[in-house]
Design a protein around this motif. Structure first.
Motif, PDB file in Angstrom:
ATOM      1  N   MET A 260      11.755  -5.478   1.549  1.00  0.00           N
ATOM      2  CA  MET A 260      11.518  -6.870   2.046  1.00  0.00           C
ATOM      3  C   MET A 260      12.176  -7.630   0.768  1.00  0.00           C
ATOM      4  O   MET A 260      11.732  -7.526  -0.059  1.00  0.00           O
ATOM      5  N   ALA A 261      13.413  -8.376   1.354  1.00  0.00           N
ATOM      6  CA  ALA A 261      13.897  -9.359   0.555  1.00  0.00           C
ATOM      7  C   ALA A 261      13.169 -10.638   0.097  1.00  0.00           C
ATOM      8  O   ALA A 261      12.328 -10.871   1.030  1.00  0.00           O
ATOM      9  N   SER A 262      13.162 -11.026  -1.029  1.00  0.00           N
ATOM     10  CA  SER A 262      12.332 -12.124  -1.474  1.00  0.00           C
ATOM     11  C   SER A 262      12.936 -13.468  -0.993  1.00  0.00           C
ATOM     12  O   SER A 262      14.104 -13.685  -0.829  1.00  0.00           O
ATOM     13  N   LEU A 263      12.000 -14.108  -0.417  1.00  0.00           N
ATOM     14  CA  LEU A 263      12.364 -15.314   0.625  1.00  0.00           C
ATOM     15  C   LEU A 263      12.301 -16.916  -0.371  1.00  0.00           C
ATOM     16  O   LEU A 263      11.200 -16.651  -1.266  1.00  0.00           O
ATOM     17  N   PRO A 264      12.998 -17.669  -0.255  1.00  0.00           N
ATOM     18  CA  PRO A 264      12.745 -18.742  -0.945  1.00  0.00           C
ATOM     19  C   PRO A 264      11.298 -19.268  -0.523  1.00  0.00           C
ATOM     20  O   PRO A 264      10.927 -19.157   0.433  1.00  0.00           O
ATOM     21  N   PRO A 265      10.787 -20.206  -1.281  1.00  0.00           N
ATOM     22  CA  PRO A 265       9.348 -20.944  -1.148  1.00  0.00           C
ATOM     23  C   PRO A 265       9.458 -21.429   0.212  1.00  0.00           C
ATOM     24  O   PRO A 265       8.322 -21.040   0.857  1.00  0.00           O
ATOM     25  N   SER A 266      10.240 -22.332   0.706  1.00  0.00           N
ATOM     26  CA  SER A 266      10.168 -22.839   1.990  1.00  0.00           C
ATOM     27  C   SER A 266      10.208 -21.829   3.095  1.00  0.00           C
ATOM     28  O   SER A 266       9.514 -22.109   4.166  1.00  0.00           O
ATOM     29  N   ASN A 267      11.159 -20.784   2.961  1.00  0.00           N
ATOM     30  CA  ASN A 267      11.174 -19.833   4.240  1.00  0.00           C
ATOM     31  C   ASN A 267      10.116 -18.923   4.011  1.00  0.00           C
ATOM     32  O   ASN A 267       9.399 -18.387   5.020  1.00  0.00           O
ATOM     33  N   LEU A 268       9.514 -18.750   2.994  1.00  0.00           N
ATOM     34  CA  LEU A 268       8.109 -18.055   2.721  1.00  0.00           C
ATOM     35  C   LEU A 268       6.989 -18.593   3.515  1.00  0.00           C
ATOM     36  O   LEU A 268       6.380 -17.895   4.175  1.00  0.00           O
ATOM     37  N   GLN A 269       6.791 -20.067   3.366  1.00  0.00           N
ATOM     38  CA  GLN A 269       5.817 -20.653   3.949  1.00  0.00           C
ATOM     39  C   GLN A 269       6.080 -20.620   5.631  1.00  0.00           C
ATOM     40  O   GLN A 269       5.204 -20.433   6.222  1.00  0.00           O
TER      41      GLN A 269
ATOM     42  N   VAL B  19      -3.394  -5.497   1.685  1.00  0.00           N
ATOM     43  CA  VAL B  19      -3.040  -5.998   0.559  1.00  0.00           C
ATOM     44  C   VAL B  19      -1.331  -5.496   0.206  1.00  0.00           C
ATOM     45  O   VAL B  19      -1.300  -4.404   0.274  1.00  0.00           O
ATOM     46  N   VAL B  20      -0.549  -6.336  -0.003  1.00  0.00           N
ATOM     47  CA  VAL B  20       0.667  -5.821  -0.370  1.00  0.00           C
ATOM     48  C   VAL B  20       1.133  -6.361  -1.808  1.00  0.00           C
ATOM     49  O   VAL B  20       0.729  -7.506  -2.074  1.00  0.00           O
ATOM     50  N   ARG B  21       1.599  -5.397  -2.522  1.00  0.00           N
ATOM     51  CA  ARG B  21       1.904  -5.716  -3.980  1.00  0.00           C
ATOM     52  C   ARG B  21       3.537  -5.797  -3.948  1.00  0.00           C
ATOM     53  O   ARG B  21       4.158  -4.817  -3.305  1.00  0.00           O
ATOM     54  N   SER B  22       4.147  -6.959  -4.241  1.00  0.00           N
ATOM     55  CA  SER B  22       5.589  -7.119  -4.355  1.00  0.00           C
ATOM     56  C   SER B  22       6.129  -6.354  -5.532  1.00  0.00           C
ATOM     57  O   SER B  22       5.397  -5.956  -6.373  1.00  0.00           O
ATOM     58  N   ALA B  23       7.503  -6.364  -5.514  1.00  0.00           N
ATOM     59  CA  ALA B  23       8.130  -5.433  -6.586  1.00  0.00           C
ATOM     60  C   ALA B  23       8.102  -6.316  -7.903  1.00  0.00           C
ATOM     61  O   ALA B  23       7.970  -5.580  -8.812  1.00  0.00           O
ATOM     62  N   ALA B  24       7.666  -7.553  -7.784  1.00  0.00           N
ATOM     63  CA  ALA B  24       7.436  -8.189  -9.066  1.00  0.00           C
ATOM     64  C   ALA B  24       5.928  -8.133  -9.500  1.00  0.00           C
ATOM     65  O   ALA B  24       5.685  -8.593 -10.597  1.00  0.00           O
ATOM     66  N   GLY B  25       5.228  -7.376  -8.935  1.00  0.00           N
ATOM     67  CA  GLY B  25       3.884  -6.940  -9.201  1.00  0.00           C
ATOM     68  C   GLY B  25       2.902  -8.116  -8.460  1.00  0.00           C
ATOM     69  O   GLY B  25       1.654  -7.922  -9.015  1.00  0.00           O
ATOM     70  N   GLU B  26       2.889  -8.874  -7.863  1.00  0.00           N
ATOM     71  CA  GLU B  26       2.527  -9.771  -7.303  1.00  0.00           C
ATOM     72  C   GLU B  26       1.629  -9.524  -5.882  1.00  0.00           C
ATOM     73  O   GLU B  26       2.384  -8.918  -5.078  1.00  0.00           O
ATOM     74  N   ASP B  27       0.338  -9.321  -6.164  1.00  0.00           N
ATOM     75  CA  ASP B  27      -0.652  -8.992  -4.989  1.00  0.00           C
ATOM     76  C   ASP B  27      -0.781 -10.177  -3.950  1.00  0.00           C
ATOM     77  O   ASP B  27      -0.950 -11.418  -4.425  1.00  0.00           O
TER      78      ASP B  27
ATOM     79  N   ALA C 252       5.500   0.397   0.985  1.00  0.00           N
ATOM     80  CA  ALA C 252       6.038  -0.620   1.863  1.00  0.00           C
ATOM     81  C   ALA C 252       7.602  -0.752   1.687  1.00  0.00           C
ATOM     82  O   ALA C 252       8.328   0.329   1.648  1.00  0.00           O
ATOM     83  N   ALA C 253       8.060  -2.018   1.693  1.00  0.00           N
ATOM     84  CA  ALA C 253       9.534  -2.107   1.591  1.00  0.00           C
ATOM     85  C   ALA C 253       9.967  -1.810   0.139  1.00  0.00           C
ATOM     86  O   ALA C 253       9.174  -1.495  -0.863  1.00  0.00           O
ATOM     87  N   GLU C 254      11.252  -1.880  -0.205  1.00  0.00           N
ATOM     88  CA  GLU C 254      11.523  -1.311  -1.459  1.00  0.00           C
ATOM     89  C   GLU C 254      10.911  -2.096  -2.633  1.00  0.00           C
ATOM     90  O   GLU C 254      10.885  -3.168  -2.684  1.00  0.00           O
ATOM     91  N   GLY C 255      10.413  -1.126  -3.489  1.00  0.00           N
ATOM     92  CA  GLY C 255       9.578  -1.558  -4.641  1.00  0.00           C
ATOM     93  C   GLY C 255       8.236  -2.222  -4.243  1.00  0.00           C
ATOM     94  O   GLY C 255       7.533  -2.693  -5.084  1.00  0.00           O
ATOM     95  N   GLU C 256       7.821  -2.249  -3.068  1.00  0.00           N
ATOM     96  CA  GLU C 256       6.488  -2.721  -2.575  1.00  0.00           C
ATOM     97  C   GLU C 256       5.492  -1.651  -2.286  1.00  0.00           C
ATOM     98  O   GLU C 256       5.730  -0.483  -1.980  1.00  0.00           O
ATOM     99  N   PHE C 257       4.221  -2.060  -2.489  1.00  0.00           N
ATOM    100  CA  PHE C 257       3.313  -1.357  -2.377  1.00  0.00           C
ATOM    101  C   PHE C 257       2.218  -1.773  -1.167  1.00  0.00           C
ATOM    102  O   PHE C 257       2.053  -2.940  -1.421  1.00  0.00           O
ATOM    103  N   GLU C 258       1.301  -1.022  -0.370  1.00  0.00           N
ATOM    104  CA  GLU C 258       0.450  -1.688   0.240  1.00  0.00           C
ATOM    105  C   GLU C 258      -0.748  -0.821   0.226  1.00  0.00           C
ATOM    106  O   GLU C 258      -0.774   0.200   0.217  1.00  0.00           O
ATOM    107  N   TRP C 259      -2.038  -1.508   0.352  1.00  0.00           N
ATOM    108  CA  TRP C 259      -3.247  -0.858   0.648  1.00  0.00           C
ATOM    109  C   TRP C 259      -3.890  -1.529   1.913  1.00  0.00           C
ATOM    110  O   TRP C 259      -4.006  -2.693   2.026  1.00  0.00           O
ATOM    111  N   ARG C 260      -4.374  -0.382   2.545  1.00  0.00           N
ATOM    112  CA  ARG C 260      -5.295  -0.944   3.964  1.00  0.00           C
ATOM    113  C   ARG C 260      -6.617   0.031   3.487  1.00  0.00           C
ATOM    114  O   ARG C 260      -6.927   1.100   3.510  1.00  0.00           O
ATOM    115  N   GLY C 261      -7.828  -0.896   3.286  1.00  0.00           N
ATOM    116  CA  GLY C 261      -8.781  -0.441   2.997  1.00  0.00           C
ATOM    117  C   GLY C 261     -10.358  -1.384   3.307  1.00  0.00           C
ATOM    118  O   GLY C 261     -10.110  -2.358   4.102  1.00  0.00           O
ATOM    119  N   VAL C 262     -11.375  -0.814   2.541  1.00  0.00           N
ATOM    120  CA  VAL C 262     -12.579  -1.342   2.804  1.00  0.00           C
ATOM    121  C   VAL C 262     -13.377  -1.868   1.594  1.00  0.00           C
ATOM    122  O   VAL C 262     -13.107  -1.062   0.674  1.00  0.00           O
TER     123      VAL C 262
END
Length: 144
Positions: A1-10, A45-53, A131-141
């Motif tokens: 998933m490409a990084s979106l500018p803040p306005s597009n992300l919102q 939870v998704v962790r971005s390629a930059a390490g942000e959860d 997930a997308a390139e460089g991303e990870f995701e966790w589904r859990g409890v």
């Protein structure tokens, strides 16, 4: 998933929230009751390629376990980390990092401090996947 500018992300976040609300409206009420009755918190939870959860989903059980609404948790980037007891934070993050490095199940018991300051022990487990390139995701409890 490409990084979106803040306005597009919102804008994308707002679109996804509307989509989730629409899907929930179409669920049979018994499915919603199942989610409400689960003793704990279901999360995604998704962790971005930059390490942000970022939380993509958190069930209503977070009200009882954390004393916080799902909406608050989804809209505030400090969650879920601000709920982990300070002395546990590094260990929990290391366990999650290991899960991502090895693409293995995350499984961890740790202490949290809920919104009212009450300390609780939780057991968390989640499936980790790419997930997308460089991303990870966790589904859990998380269970008290």
């Amino acid at each position: 998933m490409a990084s979106l500018p803040p306005s597009n992300l919102q804008e994308e976040l707002a679109r996804l929230r509307l989509e989730v609300a629409s899907l929930r409206a179409r669920l049979p009420s018994s499915d919603l009751a199942i989610e409400a009755d689960i003793p704990g918190v279901v999360f995604h939870v998704v962790r971005s390629a930059a390490g942000e959860d970022r939380l993509l989903f958190v069930s209503g059980g977070c009200r009882q376990l954390f004393g916080v609404s799902p909406e608050t948790m989804l809209n505030d980037p400090q969650y879920p980390w601000c709920l982990v007891a300070p002395q546990e934070l590094a260990r929990v993050r290391e366990a999650i990092d290991r899960s991502a490095e090895r693409l293995q199940q995350w499984d961890c018991e740790f202490e949290i401090v809920d919104a009212l300051g009450k300390r609780k022990w939780v057991h968390g487990t989640a499936h980790c996947s790419r997930a997308a390139e460089g991303e990870f995701e966790w589904r859990g409890v998380l269970i008290d």
